[in-house]
Design a protein around this motif. Structure first.
Motif, mmCIF file in Angstrom:
data_model
loop_
_atom_site.group_PDB
_atom_site.id
_atom_site.type_symbol
_atom_site.label_atom_id
_atom_site.label_comp_id
_atom_site.label_asym_id
_atom_site.label_seq_id
_atom_site.Cartn_x
_atom_site.Cartn_y
_atom_site.Cartn_z
ATOM 1 N N ARG A 1 14.994 72.715 33.982
ATOM 2 C CA ARG A 1 15.392 72.186 35.347
ATOM 3 C C ARG A 1 16.896 71.770 35.354
ATOM 4 N N VAL A 2 17.571 72.904 35.948
ATOM 5 C CA VAL A 2 19.030 72.762 36.090
ATOM 6 C C VAL A 2 19.345 73.434 37.464
ATOM 7 N N GLY A 3 18.708 73.540 38.111
ATOM 8 C CA GLY A 3 19.126 73.925 39.496
ATOM 9 C C GLY A 3 19.697 72.905 40.427
ATOM 10 N N THR A 4 21.158 73.005 40.676
ATOM 11 C CA THR A 4 22.002 72.228 41.379
ATOM 12 C C THR A 4 22.034 72.663 42.825
ATOM 13 N N GLY B 1 32.730 80.721 29.406
ATOM 14 C CA GLY B 1 31.467 80.560 29.049
ATOM 15 C C GLY B 1 30.885 79.243 29.023
ATOM 16 N N ILE B 2 31.662 78.230 28.641
ATOM 17 C CA ILE B 2 31.328 76.986 28.903
ATOM 18 C C ILE B 2 30.871 76.567 30.165
ATOM 19 N N CYS B 3 31.801 77.175 31.163
ATOM 20 C CA CYS B 3 31.504 76.791 32.520
ATOM 21 C C CYS B 3 30.040 77.508 33.090
ATOM 22 N N ARG B 4 29.888 78.427 32.651
ATOM 23 C CA ARG B 4 28.330 79.355 32.796
ATOM 24 C C ARG B 4 27.582 78.380 32.432
ATOM 25 N N LEU B 5 27.657 77.806 31.345
ATOM 26 C CA LEU B 5 26.446 76.913 30.804
ATOM 27 C C LEU B 5 26.186 75.705 31.224
ATOM 28 N N TYR B 6 27.047 75.091 31.692
ATOM 29 C CA TYR B 6 27.153 73.842 31.962
ATOM 30 C C TYR B 6 26.146 73.714 33.144
ATOM 31 N N PRO B 7 25.390 72.555 33.330
ATOM 32 C CA PRO B 7 25.193 71.584 32.078
ATOM 33 C C PRO B 7 24.338 71.546 31.114
ATOM 34 N N LEU B 8 24.188 73.071 30.761
ATOM 35 C CA LEU B 8 23.541 73.244 29.572
ATOM 36 C C LEU B 8 24.640 73.255 28.621
ATOM 37 N N HIS C 1 20.178 76.925 19.895
ATOM 38 C CA HIS C 1 19.064 76.822 20.929
ATOM 39 C C HIS C 1 20.225 75.992 22.334
ATOM 40 N N TYR C 2 19.768 76.523 23.269
ATOM 41 C CA TYR C 2 20.362 75.713 24.433
ATOM 42 C C TYR C 2 19.689 74.426 24.663
ATOM 43 N N ILE C 3 20.630 73.586 25.228
ATOM 44 C CA ILE C 3 20.110 72.131 25.255
ATOM 45 C C ILE C 3 20.500 71.874 26.817
ATOM 46 N N LEU C 4 19.496 70.967 27.430
ATOM 47 C CA LEU C 4 20.062 70.330 28.551
ATOM 48 C C LEU C 4 20.677 69.104 28.324
ATOM 49 N N PRO D 1 21.234 65.422 40.703
ATOM 50 C CA PRO D 1 19.818 65.370 40.106
ATOM 51 C C PRO D 1 19.761 66.953 40.353
ATOM 52 N N ALA D 2 19.019 67.640 39.309
ATOM 53 C CA ALA D 2 18.628 68.981 39.333
ATOM 54 C C ALA D 2 17.117 69.072 40.083
ATOM 55 N N VAL D 3 17.272 70.043 41.082
ATOM 56 C CA VAL D 3 15.989 69.991 41.812
ATOM 57 C C VAL D 3 15.004 71.034 41.506
ATOM 58 N N THR D 4 15.607 72.104 40.945
ATOM 59 C CA THR D 4 14.787 73.307 40.714
ATOM 60 C C THR D 4 14.929 73.759 39.389
ATOM 61 N N LYS D 5 13.605 74.320 38.811
ATOM 62 C CA LYS D 5 13.767 75.011 37.507
ATOM 63 C C LYS D 5 14.149 76.437 37.649
ATOM 64 N N MET D 6 14.575 76.972 36.575
ATOM 65 C CA MET D 6 14.827 78.331 36.466
ATOM 66 C C MET D 6 15.296 78.949 35.009
#
Ligand code: SF4
Ligand code: SF4
Length: 277
Positions: A23-26, A145-152, A162-165, A173-178
């Protein structure tokens, strides 16, 4: 950047792979640029510098004049995006920069010459130098790369990750999952992930080599400058980043004494013998 908190403290407690949904979609971050304003310290890896070289047509040395600076990050000298005064936006009562306790501005450049304290305006509202007046990233297609990840983020264990959220970073608040893979949007993701492991191993081994040495020792300085020259200040005008990086990594590992050197090159040397300065 290494962090002292546990994964449980900073994340939702789950470990993700590239194929997991998160759940990271902003909503495309529309109207928000909070994490580009005194947000996380953006440490650049060699691929980030390669991309900046390639797309901006500027060398590492040229970037050091304005948009990047060298900092001591967990004991090693590494380039980071250099925050600049926020001239176009209201001062944001901001989040505390992530990891602000574990980095310090370097007092010398990669040649060992003193750097001025210019840019260290801790009372000012600060932003990433690549944040456009429209509140969007001006280098979005080749952002670090850090910017691509964020907020992961990444959680490392035994040379793998592993990736973390991260749950305390994004202010919306993240509204969508991807899928993590889609969020990152990096072509050839498995090759990129291999590169991340390789680079992490270079940093880890270099820190191991320097364990117990004084922060301002000549050995630490020489090894740090070697890493900068070998992976950042070199000619990145190459077609295949990953294979060139691997060749440079192998050479560095031999030089630092962690691996058999390539045929025809010198054996792993005590770092005092680098003759790099
Ligand atoms: S490079 Fe782009 S995404 Fe990264 S902090 Fe700067 S403006 Fe934001
Ligand atoms: S804080 Fe969240 S919504 Fe705002 S720019 Fe960063 S990732 Fe996007």
């Amino acid at each position: 950047m290494l962090r002292e908190e546990t994964v449980e403290e900073i994340s939702d407690g789950r470990l993700y792979t590239a194929n997991d949904m998160v759940r990271v979609g902003t909503n495309d971050c529309s109207g928000c640029s909070d994490c580009c304003r005194m947000g996380p310290v953006i440490v650049l890896d060699p691929l980030d510098v390669f991309e900046l070289n390639r797309f901006l047509g500027r060398s590492f040395e040229e970037l050091l004049n304005d948009t990047i600076e060298l900092k001591v990050i967990d004991g090693l000298i590494l380039p980071v995006l250099k925050l600049v005064k926020d001239s176009s936006h209201e001062k944001t009562p901001s989040k505390v920069p992530q990891g602000s306790g574990s980095s310090e501005t370097l007092s010398c450049n990669a040649q060992g010459n003193p750097l001025s304290a210019a840019g260290d305006t801790s009372d000012e509202a600060m932003v990433c130098p690549y944040l456009g007046d429209d509140g969007r990233c001006s280098i979005h297609d080749f952002r670090p790369g850090i910017c691509r990840l964020y907020p992961l983020g990444r959680s490392w264990e035994n040379g793998d990750f592993h990736y973390i959220l991260q749950v305390n970073e994004c202010t919306r608040p993240a509204v969508t999952k991807m899928k993590v893979r889609k969020w990152l949007g990096i072509p050839g993701l498995s090759a990129y992930e291999d590169f991340c492991r390789s680079w992490h191993s270079v940093l880890e081994k270099t820190r191991l080599l320097l364990e117990g040495t004084e922060p301002d020792s000549a050995l630490r300085r020489r090894v740090c400058i070697y890493i900068l020259r070998q992976f950042y200040m070199c000619d990145w005008n190459v077609d295949d980043f990953y294979s060139t990086f691997e060749a440079r990594r192998g050479e560095a590992m031999g030089k630092l004494g962690f691996a058999q050197p390539a045929r025809g090159t010198s054996a792993g040397l005590p770092a005092e013998d680098f003759g790099l300065l």
